[in-house]
Design a protein around this motif. Structure first.
Motif, PDB file in Angstrom:
ATOM      1  N   ALA A 222      -0.163 -10.377   3.462  1.00 51.97           N
ATOM      2  CA  ALA A 222      -0.381  -8.969   3.162  1.00 51.97           C
ATOM      3  C   ALA A 222      -1.723  -8.787   2.493  1.00 51.97           C
ATOM      4  CB  ALA A 222       0.736  -8.425   2.273  1.00 51.97           C
ATOM      5  N   VAL A 223      -2.196  -7.540   2.515  1.00 53.57           N
ATOM      6  CA  VAL A 223      -3.436  -7.170   1.850  1.00 53.57           C
ATOM      7  C   VAL A 223      -3.131  -6.044   0.875  1.00 53.57           C
ATOM      8  CG1 VAL A 223      -5.748  -6.197   2.143  1.00 53.57           C
ATOM      9  CG2 VAL A 223      -4.871  -7.852   3.804  1.00 53.57           C
ATOM     10  N   ARG A 224      -3.575  -6.188  -0.359  1.00 52.89           N
ATOM     11  CA  ARG A 224      -3.422  -5.120  -1.350  1.00 52.89           C
ATOM     12  C   ARG A 224      -4.688  -4.277  -1.359  1.00 52.89           C
ATOM     13  NH1 ARG A 224      -3.739  -3.677  -7.006  1.00 52.89           N
ATOM     14  NH2 ARG A 224      -1.744  -2.760  -7.663  1.00 52.89           N
ATOM     15  N   VAL A 225      -4.531  -2.964  -1.224  1.00 50.61           N
ATOM     16  CA  VAL A 225      -5.681  -2.084  -1.141  1.00 50.61           C
ATOM     17  C   VAL A 225      -5.487  -0.895  -2.077  1.00 50.61           C
ATOM     18  CG1 VAL A 225      -4.706  -0.916   0.885  1.00 50.61           C
ATOM     19  CG2 VAL A 225      -7.147  -0.738   0.425  1.00 50.61           C
ATOM     20  N   ARG A 226      -6.550  -0.567  -2.829  1.00 45.73           N
ATOM     21  CA  ARG A 226      -6.504   0.527  -3.787  1.00 45.73           C
ATOM     22  C   ARG A 226      -7.681   1.454  -3.522  1.00 45.73           C
ATOM     23  NH1 ARG A 226      -8.192   0.673  -9.096  1.00 45.73           N
ATOM     24  NH2 ARG A 226      -8.825  -1.523  -8.951  1.00 45.73           N
ATOM     25  N   SER A 227      -7.424   2.769  -3.559  1.00 45.23           N
ATOM     26  CA  SER A 227      -8.445   3.740  -3.207  1.00 45.23           C
ATOM     27  C   SER A 227      -8.181   5.069  -3.917  1.00 45.23           C
ATOM     28  CB  SER A 227      -8.453   3.967  -1.693  1.00 45.23           C
ATOM     29  OG  SER A 227      -9.243   5.076  -1.328  1.00 45.23           O
ATOM     30  N   PRO A 228      -9.251   5.837  -4.222  1.00 43.37           N
ATOM     31  CA  PRO A 228      -9.034   7.183  -4.766  1.00 43.37           C
ATOM     32  C   PRO A 228      -8.531   8.155  -3.700  1.00 43.37           C
ATOM     33  CG  PRO A 228     -11.374   6.787  -4.422  1.00 43.37           C
ATOM     34  CD  PRO A 228     -10.682   5.483  -4.168  1.00 43.37           C
ATOM     35  N   GLN A 229      -8.581   7.728  -2.431  1.00 44.06           N
ATOM     36  CA  GLN A 229      -8.096   8.543  -1.307  1.00 44.06           C
ATOM     37  C   GLN A 229      -6.848   7.890  -0.706  1.00 44.06           C
ATOM     38  OE1 GLN A 229     -12.328   7.869  -0.178  1.00 44.06           O
ATOM     39  NE2 GLN A 229     -11.980   9.688   1.096  1.00 44.06           N
ATOM     40  N   LEU A 230      -5.890   7.577  -1.585  1.00 45.02           N
ATOM     41  CA  LEU A 230      -4.747   6.762  -1.180  1.00 45.02           C
ATOM     42  C   LEU A 230      -3.909   7.416  -0.091  1.00 45.02           C
ATOM     43  CD1 LEU A 230      -3.903   3.951  -2.154  1.00 45.02           C
ATOM     44  CD2 LEU A 230      -2.158   5.019  -3.560  1.00 45.02           C
ATOM     45  N   ASP A 231      -3.639   8.724  -0.210  1.00 41.17           N
ATOM     46  CA  ASP A 231      -2.822   9.390   0.804  1.00 41.17           C
ATOM     47  C   ASP A 231      -3.508   9.377   2.161  1.00 41.17           C
ATOM     48  OD1 ASP A 231      -0.860   9.923  -1.040  1.00 41.17           O
ATOM     49  OD2 ASP A 231      -1.604  11.929  -1.518  1.00 41.17           O
ATOM     50  N   GLN A 232      -4.813   9.645   2.173  1.00 44.60           N
ATOM     51  CA  GLN A 232      -5.568   9.628   3.423  1.00 44.60           C
ATOM     52  C   GLN A 232      -5.573   8.220   4.031  1.00 44.60           C
ATOM     53  OE1 GLN A 232      -9.571  11.112   3.016  1.00 44.60           O
ATOM     54  NE2 GLN A 232     -10.173  10.483   5.096  1.00 44.60           N
ATOM     55  N   GLU A 246       4.331   0.861  -0.751  1.00 47.81           N
ATOM     56  CA  GLU A 246       3.733   1.108  -2.063  1.00 47.81           C
ATOM     57  C   GLU A 246       3.742  -0.177  -2.894  1.00 47.81           C
ATOM     58  OE1 GLU A 246       2.464   4.020  -2.936  1.00 47.81           O
ATOM     59  OE2 GLU A 246       3.135   5.103  -1.142  1.00 47.81           O
ATOM     60  N   ASP A 247       2.728  -0.316  -3.741  1.00 44.92           N
ATOM     61  CA  ASP A 247       2.671  -1.428  -4.680  1.00 44.92           C
ATOM     62  C   ASP A 247       2.123  -0.918  -5.996  1.00 44.92           C
ATOM     63  OD1 ASP A 247       2.712  -3.914  -5.852  1.00 44.92           O
ATOM     64  OD2 ASP A 247       0.707  -4.433  -5.137  1.00 44.92           O
ATOM     65  N   GLY A 248       3.018  -0.689  -6.942  1.00 45.58           N
ATOM     66  CA  GLY A 248       2.601  -0.177  -8.233  1.00 45.58           C
ATOM     67  C   GLY A 248       2.616  -1.216  -9.320  1.00 45.58           C
ATOM     68  N   GLU A 249       2.763  -2.517  -8.925  1.00 47.04           N
ATOM     69  CA  GLU A 249       2.926  -3.565  -9.926  1.00 47.04           C
ATOM     70  C   GLU A 249       1.617  -4.181 -10.382  1.00 47.04           C
ATOM     71  OE1 GLU A 249       5.624  -6.437  -8.450  1.00 47.04           O
ATOM     72  OE2 GLU A 249       7.314  -5.047  -8.246  1.00 47.04           O
ATOM     73  N   GLY A 250       0.570  -4.051  -9.589  1.00 45.08           N
ATOM     74  CA  GLY A 250      -0.688  -4.689  -9.942  1.00 45.08           C
ATOM     75  C   GLY A 250      -1.505  -3.878 -10.924  1.00 45.08           C
ATOM     76  N   ALA A 251      -2.606  -4.461 -11.371  1.00 44.28           N
ATOM     77  CA  ALA A 251      -3.496  -3.771 -12.300  1.00 44.28           C
ATOM     78  C   ALA A 251      -4.319  -2.722 -11.562  1.00 44.28           C
ATOM     79  CB  ALA A 251      -4.425  -4.787 -12.973  1.00 44.28           C
ATOM     80  N   GLY A 252      -4.739  -1.683 -12.301  1.00 40.79           N
ATOM     81  CA  GLY A 252      -5.638  -0.699 -11.723  1.00 40.79           C
ATOM     82  C   GLY A 252      -4.978   0.539 -11.181  1.00 40.79           C
ATOM     83  N   GLY A 253      -3.660   0.622 -11.244  1.00 46.81           N
ATOM     84  CA  GLY A 253      -2.985   1.824 -10.762  1.00 46.81           C
ATOM     85  C   GLY A 253      -2.364   1.661  -9.396  1.00 46.81           C
ATOM     86  N   PRO A 254      -1.873   2.759  -8.801  1.00 44.05           N
ATOM     87  CA  PRO A 254      -1.157   2.715  -7.522  1.00 44.05           C
ATOM     88  C   PRO A 254      -1.997   2.080  -6.413  1.00 44.05           C
ATOM     89  CG  PRO A 254      -0.962   4.873  -8.533  1.00 44.05           C
ATOM     90  CD  PRO A 254      -1.985   4.122  -9.328  1.00 44.05           C
ATOM     91  N   ALA A 255      -1.311   1.340  -5.537  1.00 47.53           N
ATOM     92  CA  ALA A 255      -1.983   0.675  -4.428  1.00 47.53           C
ATOM     93  C   ALA A 255      -1.027   0.585  -3.252  1.00 47.53           C
ATOM     94  CB  ALA A 255      -2.462  -0.711  -4.853  1.00 47.53           C
ATOM     95  N   SER A 281      -7.716  -6.979  -1.459  1.00 49.74           N
ATOM     96  CA  SER A 281      -7.457  -8.375  -1.801  1.00 49.74           C
ATOM     97  C   SER A 281      -6.278  -8.945  -1.022  1.00 49.74           C
ATOM     98  CB  SER A 281      -7.187  -8.507  -3.304  1.00 49.74           C
ATOM     99  OG  SER A 281      -6.111  -7.675  -3.689  1.00 49.74           O
ATOM    100  N   PRO A 282      -6.482 -10.102  -0.355  1.00 44.37           N
ATOM    101  CA  PRO A 282      -5.367 -10.785   0.313  1.00 44.37           C
ATOM    102  C   PRO A 282      -4.333 -11.222  -0.714  1.00 44.37           C
ATOM    103  CG  PRO A 282      -7.490 -11.681   0.998  1.00 44.37           C
ATOM    104  CD  PRO A 282      -7.755 -10.818  -0.198  1.00 44.37           C
ATOM    105  N   GLN A 283      -3.057 -11.137  -0.351  1.00 38.93           N
ATOM    106  CA  GLN A 283      -1.968 -11.534  -1.233  1.00 38.93           C
ATOM    107  C   GLN A 283      -1.332 -12.812  -0.715  1.00 38.93           C
ATOM    108  OE1 GLN A 283      -1.219  -9.382  -4.157  1.00 38.93           O
ATOM    109  NE2 GLN A 283      -3.280  -9.019  -3.399  1.00 38.93           N
ATOM    110  N   ARG A 284      -1.237 -13.813  -1.597  1.00 47.74           N
ATOM    111  CA  ARG A 284      -0.631 -15.090  -1.232  1.00 47.74           C
ATOM    112  C   ARG A 284       0.737 -15.200  -1.879  1.00 47.74           C
ATOM    113  NH1 ARG A 284      -0.973 -20.685  -3.046  1.00 47.74           N
ATOM    114  NH2 ARG A 284      -1.008 -22.098  -1.248  1.00 47.74           N
ATOM    115  N   ALA A 285       1.741 -15.447  -1.074  1.00 46.52           N
ATOM    116  CA  ALA A 285       3.102 -15.557  -1.603  1.00 46.52           C
ATOM    117  C   ALA A 285       3.214 -16.775  -2.514  1.00 46.52           C
ATOM    118  CB  ALA A 285       4.104 -15.677  -0.456  1.00 46.52           C
TER     119      ALA A 285
END
Length: 325
Positions: A222-232, A246-255, A281-285
């Motif tokens: 998986a890839v974690r991605v965060r943006s100020p235009q999240l809905d778009q 949705e991924d709300g567990e990481g740092a920096g806010g909703p992703a 960022s790529p996510q490694r299990a």
């Protein structure tokens, strides 16, 4: 080198190990993993000649353990840290072991120093903590300076400093060209310690692979991605057939987590549509997640409790951490 070929063990109608074949090679730490009741301890006991196989062979350097001359010089093992006469001192225990295999007494003092027990060598082993007993068991395994080493839960009872020490110690032993097989229920520790994994379930082989390959093959990328235009961004990704959650567990806010895709592909798509990215960022299990996905159908004992992330529901699944090793 340790070689198992068709190794099988029955206790009456109970099958503990079934047609198990694998090779443990020198030069790397090999982790030996499996759920409770998978047959790990029985397998190790058969390698060391403590249990007789119902079928198949377990060979050490091409010979059965019983055929080895001065076995402590060939094989060192730590299976039960409490296997010491409680009234014997640590030094006396090791001297007795050395005498039984023709090992010089000076080696006793060497291994006591190696494991950090010199200051308590004259004290009765019955008063040792579990961590100290583990160190004494390790000293016994190293007594004959063997080429083959088997450890069953060697970090059990150790503090973080002790765990780090034994991890580096096992890796150093492997780097010297020795064969090191270690079982542990601390999967996160195995991820840092072992380069190769042997995974069994219900007495049968599930995986024989590198730690990295095991995680990669049995877990979702998986890839974690965060943006100020999240809905778009979410709409763009889903409209292009990507699986998004949705991924709300990481740092920096909703992703967002985008499954089974590379970060390059997500980045190119966002860039082509003028979407700003704050994180890509790529996510490694983890090894725990990979292990639970791979062995979920091989768990013998189940408990009721909260769902474990990454596990499948239903029969044969992990429903509580009671399904750990």
């Amino acid at each position: 080198m340790i070689e198992l070929r068709g190794l099988t063990k029955h206790y009456g109608q109970t099958v503990a190990v079934q047609d198990l074949s694998f090779t443990v090679r020198p030069g790397v730490v090999t982790g030996f993993l499996g759920p409770n009741g998978a047959g790990k301890s029985t397998t190790m006991r058969m390698i060391l000649g403590l249990d007789r196989p119902s079928a198949g062979t377990a060979l050490i350097q091409g010979k059965r353990y019983a055929e080895l001359e001065s076995p402590l010089r060939k094989v060192g093992a730590l299976l039960d840290a409490r296997w010491v006469h409680p009234n014997r001192s640590a030094r006396a225990h090791l001297q007795w072991m050395a005498a039984s295999n023709g090992i010089e007494k000076s080696r006793v003092e060497e291994v006591l120093r190696l494991v950090g027990l010199s200051e308590v060598a004259g004290k009765s082993a019955g008063g040792f903590s579990l961590g100290m007993s583990q160190r004494l068991g390790l000293a016994g395994a190293l007594l004959g300076d063997p080429e083959i080493l088997l450890f069953d839960e060697p970090v059990n009872g150790l503090d973080p400093e002790g765990i780090l020490w034994i991890r580096r110690f096992m890796q150093r032993l492997a780097a010297e060209g020795r064969t090191v097989l270690v079982s542990s229920h601390l999967l996160s520790e195995m991820a840092h310690t072992a380069e190769h994994l042997i995974v069994i379930g219900r007495g049968q082989l599930i995986a024989d692979t590198t730690t990295k390959e095991f995680i990669d093959k049995s877990s979702e990328t998986a890839v974690r991605v965060r943006s100020p235009q999240l809905d778009q961004l979410r709409s763009l990704l889903t409209s292009n057939g990507m699986t998004v959650r949705e991924d709300g567990e990481g740092a920096g806010g909703p992703a967002l987590l985008v499954a089974n895709i590379s970060s390059d592909e997500v980045g190119k798509l966002a860039g082509a549509n003028d979407i700003t990215l704050f994180e890509l960022s790529p996510q490694r299990a983890s090894l725990e997640e990979a292990f639970m996905r791979m062995t979920g159908g091989s768990v013998q004992y189940h408990g009721e409790g909260p769902d474990v992330p990454g596990a499948q529901s239903g029969p044969g699944s992990y429903t509580a951490m009671g399904g750990a090793l």
